[in-house]
Scaffold this motif. Structure first.
Motif, PDB file in Angstrom:
ATOM      1  N   GLU A 171       0.825  -1.202   0.000  1.00 10.03           N
ATOM      2  CA  GLU A 171       0.000   0.000   0.000  1.00 10.03           C
ATOM      3  C   GLU A 171       0.864   1.258   0.000  1.00 10.03           C
ATOM      4  N   PHE A 172       0.269   2.342  -0.482  1.00 10.23           N
ATOM      5  CA  PHE A 172       0.977   3.624  -0.504  1.00 10.23           C
ATOM      6  C   PHE A 172      -0.011   4.763  -0.280  1.00 10.23           C
ATOM      7  N   GLY A 173       0.538   5.872   0.153  1.00 10.87           N
ATOM      8  CA  GLY A 173      -0.209   7.113   0.238  1.00 10.87           C
ATOM      9  C   GLY A 173       0.374   8.087  -0.766  1.00 10.87           C
ATOM     10  N   LEU A 174      -0.321   9.178  -0.981  1.00  5.31           N
ATOM     11  CA  LEU A 174       0.170  10.229  -1.872  1.00  5.31           C
ATOM     12  C   LEU A 174       0.329  11.515  -1.083  1.00  5.31           C
ATOM     13  N   VAL A 175       1.406  12.243  -1.374  1.00  6.95           N
ATOM     14  CA  VAL A 175       1.714  13.471  -0.640  1.00  6.95           C
ATOM     15  C   VAL A 175       1.971  14.604  -1.624  1.00  6.95           C
ATOM     16  N   ASP A 176       1.384  15.752  -1.336  1.00  3.64           N
ATOM     17  CA  ASP A 176       1.672  16.971  -2.079  1.00  3.64           C
ATOM     18  C   ASP A 176       2.844  17.639  -1.363  1.00  3.64           C
ATOM     19  N   PHE A 177       4.006  17.643  -2.005  1.00  2.00           N
ATOM     20  CA  PHE A 177       5.193  18.147  -1.328  1.00  2.00           C
ATOM     21  C   PHE A 177       5.249  19.671  -1.281  1.00  2.00           C
ATOM     22  N   ARG A 178       4.392  20.352  -2.017  1.00  2.00           N
ATOM     23  CA  ARG A 178       4.328  21.807  -1.884  1.00  2.00           C
ATOM     24  C   ARG A 178       3.708  22.184  -0.552  1.00  2.00           C
ATOM     25  N   THR A 179       2.623  21.489  -0.210  1.00  2.00           N
ATOM     26  CA  THR A 179       1.886  21.811   1.016  1.00  2.00           C
ATOM     27  C   THR A 179       2.205  20.848   2.159  1.00  2.00           C
ATOM     28  N   ARG A 180       2.957  19.802   1.858  1.00  2.00           N
ATOM     29  CA  ARG A 180       3.301  18.754   2.840  1.00  2.00           C
ATOM     30  C   ARG A 180       2.058  18.110   3.443  1.00  2.00           C
ATOM     31  N   THR A 181       1.084  17.857   2.590  1.00  2.00           N
ATOM     32  CA  THR A 181      -0.144  17.225   3.060  1.00  2.00           C
ATOM     33  C   THR A 181      -0.455  15.987   2.224  1.00  2.00           C
ATOM     34  N   ALA A 182      -1.177  15.084   2.846  1.00  2.00           N
ATOM     35  CA  ALA A 182      -1.620  13.883   2.145  1.00  2.00           C
ATOM     36  C   ALA A 182      -2.746  14.228   1.189  1.00  2.00           C
ATOM     37  N   VAL A 183      -2.807  13.487   0.105  1.00  2.00           N
ATOM     38  CA  VAL A 183      -3.834  13.668  -0.913  1.00  2.00           C
ATOM     39  C   VAL A 183      -4.495  12.309  -1.125  1.00  2.00           C
ATOM     40  N   LYS A 185       5.327  -0.905 -12.035  1.00  2.00           N
ATOM     41  CA  LYS A 185       4.036  -0.390 -11.573  1.00  2.00           C
ATOM     42  C   LYS A 185       4.194   1.010 -10.975  1.00  2.00           C
ATOM     43  N   LEU A 186       5.301   1.250 -10.292  1.00  2.00           N
ATOM     44  CA  LEU A 186       5.557   2.592  -9.755  1.00  2.00           C
ATOM     45  C   LEU A 186       5.752   3.605 -10.885  1.00  2.00           C
ATOM     46  N   GLU A 187       6.360   3.170 -11.980  1.00  2.00           N
ATOM     47  CA  GLU A 187       6.497   4.060 -13.140  1.00  2.00           C
ATOM     48  C   GLU A 187       5.129   4.379 -13.736  1.00  2.00           C
ATOM     49  N   VAL A 188       4.258   3.361 -13.829  1.00  2.00           N
ATOM     50  CA  VAL A 188       2.894   3.594 -14.306  1.00  2.00           C
ATOM     51  C   VAL A 188       2.200   4.595 -13.385  1.00  2.00           C
ATOM     52  N   LEU A 189       2.339   4.393 -12.079  1.00  2.00           N
ATOM     53  CA  LEU A 189       1.731   5.299 -11.105  1.00  2.00           C
ATOM     54  C   LEU A 189       2.228   6.724 -11.310  1.00  2.00           C
ATOM     55  N   SER A 190       3.528   6.889 -11.550  1.00  2.00           N
ATOM     56  CA  SER A 190       4.071   8.242 -11.708  1.00  2.00           C
ATOM     57  C   SER A 190       3.466   8.962 -12.907  1.00  2.00           C
ATOM     58  N   THR A 191       3.025   8.224 -13.931  1.00  2.00           N
ATOM     59  CA  THR A 191       2.395   8.868 -15.086  1.00  2.00           C
ATOM     60  C   THR A 191       0.989   9.387 -14.760  1.00  2.00           C
ATOM     61  N   LEU A 192       0.391   8.871 -13.688  1.00  2.00           N
ATOM     62  CA  LEU A 192      -0.947   9.303 -13.289  1.00  2.00           C
ATOM     63  C   LEU A 192      -0.924  10.539 -12.396  1.00  2.00           C
ATOM     64  N   LEU A 193       0.254  10.876 -11.884  1.00  2.00           N
ATOM     65  CA  LEU A 193       0.367  11.924 -10.859  1.00  2.00           C
ATOM     66  C   LEU A 193       0.956  13.206 -11.407  1.00  2.00           C
ATOM     67  N   PRO A 194       0.472  14.362 -10.929  1.00  2.00           N
ATOM     68  CA  PRO A 194       1.135  15.624 -11.253  1.00  2.00           C
ATOM     69  C   PRO A 194       2.536  15.645 -10.632  1.00  2.00           C
ATOM     70  N   LYS A 195       3.391  16.530 -11.106  1.00  2.00           N
ATOM     71  CA  LYS A 195       4.789  16.524 -10.661  1.00  2.00           C
ATOM     72  C   LYS A 195       4.961  16.839  -9.178  1.00  2.00           C
ATOM     73  N   ASP A 196       4.000  17.516  -8.554  1.00  2.00           N
ATOM     74  CA  ASP A 196       4.137  17.869  -7.144  1.00  2.00           C
ATOM     75  C   ASP A 196       3.633  16.782  -6.190  1.00  2.00           C
ATOM     76  N   ILE A 197       3.051  15.728  -6.727  1.00  2.00           N
ATOM     77  CA  ILE A 197       2.513  14.647  -5.899  1.00  2.00           C
ATOM     78  C   ILE A 197       3.470  13.466  -5.971  1.00  2.00           C
ATOM     79  N   ASP A 198       3.796  12.918  -4.808  1.00  2.00           N
ATOM     80  CA  ASP A 198       4.733  11.804  -4.767  1.00  2.00           C
ATOM     81  C   ASP A 198       4.157  10.655  -3.950  1.00  2.00           C
ATOM     82  N   VAL A 199       4.734   9.483  -4.139  1.00  2.00           N
ATOM     83  CA  VAL A 199       4.312   8.264  -3.447  1.00  2.00           C
ATOM     84  C   VAL A 199       4.974   8.216  -2.076  1.00  2.00           C
TER      85      VAL A 199
END
Length: 182
Positions: free
Chosen positions: A9-21, A65-79
């Motif tokens: 499992e993973f969560g997503l984080v917006d590193f600009r605001t340091r909050t979970a998404v 699969k992580l590469e596939v996931l990265s294509t779904l995310l904006p650049k400011d959102i990380d796993v």
């Protein structure tokens, strides 16, 4: 030879605001069956992959699969992996590094507890792991962190290890050693 799989499992984080998404903002998985999907909640995502007998193939598949996931995310959102994530609503969501085995548990459980669970718990952030252990990842007589599955069993004690490529390799290298030397 025993097949191995998992659904870390993973969560997503917006590193600009340091909050979970919530993962559902970027991942659509209404039936909870996609290879990169949701874990039955809107907040947590998971990666699912086909069972393998070679731990190196598992590592490759997770990386793909992580590469596939990265294509779904904006650049400011990380796993985010690790034991858990604080969500936008102030709730702590545990993240599991579940490992699946294509066989019955047999004598593996004590070996998995001692040789896999303890070392992995030592390398995850301690404060977050303390929150996770309130509900998950504990070993008791009534709940040994194992769930039967049609293919064998699922070991559910580990916090998510998906956030670090070397941990992915380490988990499956240790699992392979335990299974092959039981």
């Amino acid at each position: 030879m025993t097949t191995l799989g998992g659904d870390p499992e993973f969560g997503l984080v917006d590193f600009r605001t340091r909050t979970a998404v919530p993962a559902c903002y970027f991942i659509k998985d209404e039936n909870y069956n996609k290879e990169v999907g949701l874990d039955g909640s809107e907040v947590i995502g998971e990666i699912r992959f086909a069972p393998q007998t070679d731990s190196r193939e598992i590592v490759k598949e997770i990386k793909n699969k992580l590469e596939v996931l990265s294509t779904l995310l904006p650049k400011d959102i990380d796993v985010w992996g690790g034991p858990g994530i604080w969500s936008y609503d102030g709730y702590f969501h545990s993240l599991g590094g579940h490992v699946h085995f294509g066989r019955d548990a047999g004598n593996l459980i004590p070996l998995l507890h001692e040789c896999l669970s303890v070392p992995i718990k030592c390398v995850v952030p301690r404060t977050l792991n303390q929150h996770r252990l309130k509900n998950y990842g504990r070993i008791t007589r009534l709940n040994n962190g194992v769930r039967g599955q049609p293919h064998g069993f699922e070991y559910r004690i580990l916090p998510s290890w998906i956030h670090h490529p070397r941990l992915v390799e380490t988990v499956y290298d240790i699992v392979k050693l335990i299974v092959n030397n039981e």
